[in-house]
Scaffold this active site. Structure first.
Site, PDB file in Angstrom:
ATOM      1  N   ASN A  89      27.780  82.027 -53.204  1.00 13.67           N
ATOM      2  CA  ASN A  89      27.478  80.608 -53.052  1.00 13.67           C
ATOM      3  C   ASN A  89      26.004  80.439 -52.718  1.00 13.67           C
ATOM      4  OD1 ASN A  89      30.205  80.036 -53.393  1.00 13.67           O
ATOM      5  ND2 ASN A  89      30.620  80.197 -51.204  1.00 13.67           N
ATOM      6  N   GLY A  95      28.433  75.560 -51.765  1.00 13.76           N
ATOM      7  CA  GLY A  95      29.303  75.762 -50.616  1.00 13.76           C
ATOM      8  C   GLY A  95      28.828  76.877 -49.701  1.00 13.76           C
ATOM      9  N   GLN A  96      27.536  77.186 -49.742  1.00 12.78           N
ATOM     10  CA  GLN A  96      27.024  78.260 -48.886  1.00 12.78           C
ATOM     11  C   GLN A  96      27.077  77.846 -47.422  1.00 12.78           C
ATOM     12  OE1 GLN A  96      23.040  79.625 -49.816  1.00 12.78           O
ATOM     13  NE2 GLN A  96      23.206  81.379 -48.438  1.00 12.78           N
ATOM     14  N   SER A  97      27.697  78.674 -46.583  1.00 11.11           N
ATOM     15  CA  SER A  97      27.897  78.311 -45.180  1.00 11.11           C
ATOM     16  C   SER A  97      27.038  79.136 -44.225  1.00 11.11           C
ATOM     17  CB  SER A  97      29.376  78.455 -44.812  1.00 11.11           C
ATOM     18  OG  SER A  97      29.822  79.768 -45.083  1.00 11.11           O
ATOM     19  N   HIS A 102      25.390  86.711 -49.377  1.00  9.13           N
ATOM     20  CA  HIS A 102      26.652  87.437 -49.245  1.00  9.13           C
ATOM     21  C   HIS A 102      27.477  87.284 -50.505  1.00  9.13           C
ATOM     22  CE1 HIS A 102      27.103  83.413 -47.426  1.00  9.13           C
ATOM     23  NE2 HIS A 102      28.404  83.450 -47.676  1.00  9.13           N
ATOM     24  N   LEU A 103      28.131  88.370 -50.874  1.00  9.94           N
ATOM     25  CA  LEU A 103      29.079  88.351 -51.986  1.00  9.94           C
ATOM     26  C   LEU A 103      30.484  88.317 -51.411  1.00  9.94           C
ATOM     27  CD1 LEU A 103      27.651  91.101 -54.418  1.00  9.94           C
ATOM     28  CD2 LEU A 103      27.169  88.636 -54.392  1.00  9.94           C
ATOM     29  N   HIS A 104      31.254  87.310 -51.816  1.00  8.62           N
ATOM     30  CA  HIS A 104      32.678  87.291 -51.499  1.00  8.62           C
ATOM     31  C   HIS A 104      33.407  88.146 -52.532  1.00  8.62           C
ATOM     32  CE1 HIS A 104      32.613  83.732 -48.737  1.00  8.62           C
ATOM     33  NE2 HIS A 104      31.553  83.396 -49.457  1.00  8.62           N
TER      34      HIS A 104
END
Lengths: 116, 116
Positions: A89, A95-97, A102-104
């Site tokens: 993201n 939707g980056q939080s 980071h890779l989900h």
């Protein structure tokens, strides 16, 4: 990015706990605390890079290492045969939080379409 | 992979048309024909690599180039400020539909969670 450490930097620095399943010199992987699938892992570089948009030419090898490591972690988790989804993201619409790349990695069920 | 060319290889070889928005020596980007967001682009390497799981050490630089190029294409599309999502599907559970590595870049609306 603010001067305050992100939650991911604190995990890298072992200031807060995480269920770490992989680590090497350049990256670290741990379970997402709000899993969206039976398997939901986050893979992050130790270097503080905000997101895909912030990647510079000097980060190319690290970026490649991250993608290859996603495949490696998936193999170690035993999810590579059934399959998985890798998601990054970037910014608000993405939707980056957390402002640390980071890779989900999501698996363990049929991921649906569209991807959010 | 079967011996038959994938649809993406046919696009690379200019055997079938696509709305190509970026190309360099190593990769090509074009609009998805079934867009799931106002902006939905596919970025693929010209080299035939099945998916993230199939990436080898020799592909590390290419994999890094792909991620950096995703950021570059997003900047050229003007979606980097509002944000976007990058998705790589791997295998059946991941929802992979073409056996040629591809990054989905989705933008132009708030991407939801979970990512599928």
């Amino acid at each position: 990015m603010s001067d305050e450490k992100t939650i991911f930097k604190k995990i890298i620095d072992r200031e807060i706990p995480a269920n770490i399943i992989f680590e090497d010199d350049h990256c670290i992987a741990f379970y997402d605390v709000s899993p969206q699938a039976p398997v939901h892992v986050l893979l992050i570089p130790k270097e503080e890079i905000e997101n895909v948009a912030a990647l510079q030419l000097e980060n190319k090898e690290l970026a490649g290492h991250l993608l290859l490591t996603a495949g490696k972690v998936a193999r170690e988790l035993g999810i590579d045969q059934a399959g998985y989804r890798v998601v990054a993201n970037c910014g608000a619409d993405g939707g980056q939080s957390v402002d640390h790349l980071h890779l989900h990695i999501l698996a363990g069920r049929q991921l649906k379409w569209p991807p959010g």
